[in-house]
Design a protein around this motif. Sequence first.
Motif, short mmCIF file in Angstrom:
data_model
loop_
_atom_site.label_atom_id
_atom_site.label_comp_id
_atom_site.label_asym_id
_atom_site.label_seq_id
_atom_site.Cartn_x
_atom_site.Cartn_y
_atom_site.Cartn_z
N ARG A 1 -44.48 -14.68 -66.26
CA ARG A 1 -44.39 -15.92 -66.92
C ARG A 1 -45.93 -16.63 -66.68
N ALA A 2 -46.33 -16.44 -65.42
CA ALA A 2 -47.66 -16.88 -65.23
C ALA A 2 -48.63 -16.58 -66.05
N PHE A 3 -48.90 -15.17 -66.46
CA PHE A 3 -49.66 -14.78 -67.22
C PHE A 3 -49.42 -15.15 -68.64
N HIS A 4 -48.25 -15.47 -69.24
CA HIS A 4 -48.03 -16.04 -70.74
C HIS A 4 -48.49 -17.46 -70.64
N HIS A 5 -48.25 -18.34 -69.61
CA HIS A 5 -48.45 -19.52 -69.60
C HIS A 5 -49.98 -19.57 -69.61
N HIS A 6 -50.62 -19.18 -68.95
CA HIS A 6 -52.15 -18.96 -68.93
C HIS A 6 -52.77 -18.83 -70.58
N ARG A 7 -52.18 -17.67 -71.05
CA ARG A 7 -52.64 -17.56 -72.46
C ARG A 7 -52.28 -18.74 -73.18
N PHE A 8 -51.08 -19.37 -73.12
CA PHE A 8 -50.61 -20.45 -73.81
C PHE A 8 -51.81 -21.85 -73.74
N TYR A 9 -52.16 -22.17 -72.33
CA TYR A 9 -53.01 -23.01 -71.98
C TYR A 9 -54.53 -22.79 -72.91
N LEU A 10 -54.96 -21.40 -72.73
CA LEU A 10 -56.21 -21.04 -73.30
C LEU A 10 -56.28 -21.19 -74.80
N LYS A 11 -54.95 -20.88 -75.53
CA LYS A 11 -54.91 -21.00 -76.93
C LYS A 11 -54.95 -22.58 -77.28
N MET A 12 -54.07 -23.46 -76.54
CA MET A 12 -53.88 -24.70 -76.88
C MET A 12 -55.02 -25.61 -76.68
N PHE A 13 -55.73 -25.32 -75.40
CA PHE A 13 -56.75 -26.33 -75.07
C PHE A 13 -58.32 -25.64 -75.01
N GLU A 14 -59.12 -26.17 -75.90
CA GLU A 14 -60.40 -25.62 -76.09
C GLU A 14 -61.33 -25.91 -74.65
N ASP A 15 -60.70 -26.95 -74.11
CA ASP A 15 -61.44 -27.40 -72.71
C ASP A 15 -60.86 -26.81 -71.64
N TYR A 16 -60.03 -25.98 -71.70
CA TYR A 16 -59.33 -25.30 -70.51
C TYR A 16 -60.23 -24.91 -69.65
N PRO A 17 -60.05 -24.88 -68.42
CA PRO A 17 -61.02 -24.37 -67.46
C PRO A 17 -61.37 -23.02 -67.39
N LYS A 18 -62.34 -22.65 -67.90
CA LYS A 18 -62.51 -21.00 -68.05
C LYS A 18 -62.48 -20.34 -66.47
N SER A 19 -62.79 -21.04 -65.51
CA SER A 19 -62.64 -20.29 -64.14
C SER A 19 -61.37 -20.16 -63.65
N ARG A 20 -60.21 -20.90 -64.17
CA ARG A 20 -58.97 -20.71 -63.56
C ARG A 20 -58.45 -19.65 -64.00
N LYS A 21 -57.56 -18.95 -63.07
CA LYS A 21 -57.22 -17.61 -63.27
C LYS A 21 -55.63 -17.94 -63.73
N ALA A 22 -54.82 -16.90 -64.05
CA ALA A 22 -53.42 -17.19 -64.28
C ALA A 22 -52.34 -17.10 -62.93
N LEU A 23 -52.60 -16.41 -61.79
CA LEU A 23 -51.53 -16.41 -60.88
C LEU A 23 -52.24 -16.37 -59.47
N ILE A 24 -53.26 -15.61 -59.27
CA ILE A 24 -53.84 -15.31 -58.01
C ILE A 24 -55.21 -15.79 -57.94
N PRO A 25 -55.66 -16.89 -57.14
CA PRO A 25 -57.05 -17.60 -57.26
C PRO A 25 -58.33 -16.44 -57.18
N PHE A 26 -59.26 -16.51 -58.36
CA PHE A 26 -60.41 -16.01 -58.12
C PHE A 26 -60.17 -14.52 -58.73
N ILE A 27 -58.99 -13.99 -58.59
CA ILE A 27 -58.67 -12.62 -59.00
C ILE A 27 -58.02 -12.31 -60.51
N PHE A 28 -56.73 -13.07 -60.37
CA PHE A 28 -55.89 -12.68 -61.84
C PHE A 28 -55.13 -13.88 -62.29
#
Length: 254
Positions: free
Chosen positions: A227-254
């Motif tokens: 669910r976190a993975f799909h949330h991350h994809r949702f945010y990236l598609k919806m917001f052009e200014d979504y922070p590129k350094s932000r990961k889906a679930l594990i900080p700095f890794i995934f």
Amino acid sequence: MQVQCQQSPVLAGSATLVALGALVLYVAKPSGYGKHTESLKPAATRLPARAAWFLQELPSFAVPAGILARQPLSLFGPPGAVLLGLFCVHYFHRTFVYSLLNRGRPYPAVLIFRGIAFCAGNGFLQSYYLIYCAEYPDGWYTDIRFCLGVFLFILGMGVNIHSDYVLRQLRKPGEITYRIPQGGLFMYVSGANFLGEIIEWIGYALATWSLPALAFAFFSVCFLGLRAFHHHRFYLKMFEDYPKSRKALIPFIF
């Protein structure tokens, strides 16, 4: 009458949780609620989010609480009862606090019935094992597994509650608009609330040192991680200014 532990339902229930977790990963689609609600479903098949979450989470509190109520009252009684009490604390919050503060979208009714069945079954499995099957040594309360596990459980619950608070503040009552969450672990991951709950159940599995809790932790990693993975994809598609350094679930890794 003293209830005798039967290992067969414990093994069957644990295997079911593992199989459900594996199935979630195999299907690789998020459950259809919240951001991922299927828009083609008619409104008649949905319930308000608050009522839906209350009904769905209630068995996870009521079943173990009912079993605990039949045990002798003691602050530091058998470790199994104390650990089941932690389980009840989590689901008391989910049932009577989180659900009643929820500002989410209407919830598909078919998922509510599935959720009720899952929560009732898992609540019984965890309760049955801890009360009737688990055996702990006298020094379990000072064992590193118990201490570290409870620490992780409390830490994860704190992260989960704070993250849910951050998400609620993004909307006014009645709104369904999505905004970029900021603050707390949302600075590092899109699924901070999911990460908190995963940490909780990993800690719980460690503190209980039990197969059912480990199986539930595995299911939680699969279900919430996806669910976190799909949330991350949702945010990236919806917001052009979504922070590129932000990961889906594990900080700095995934």
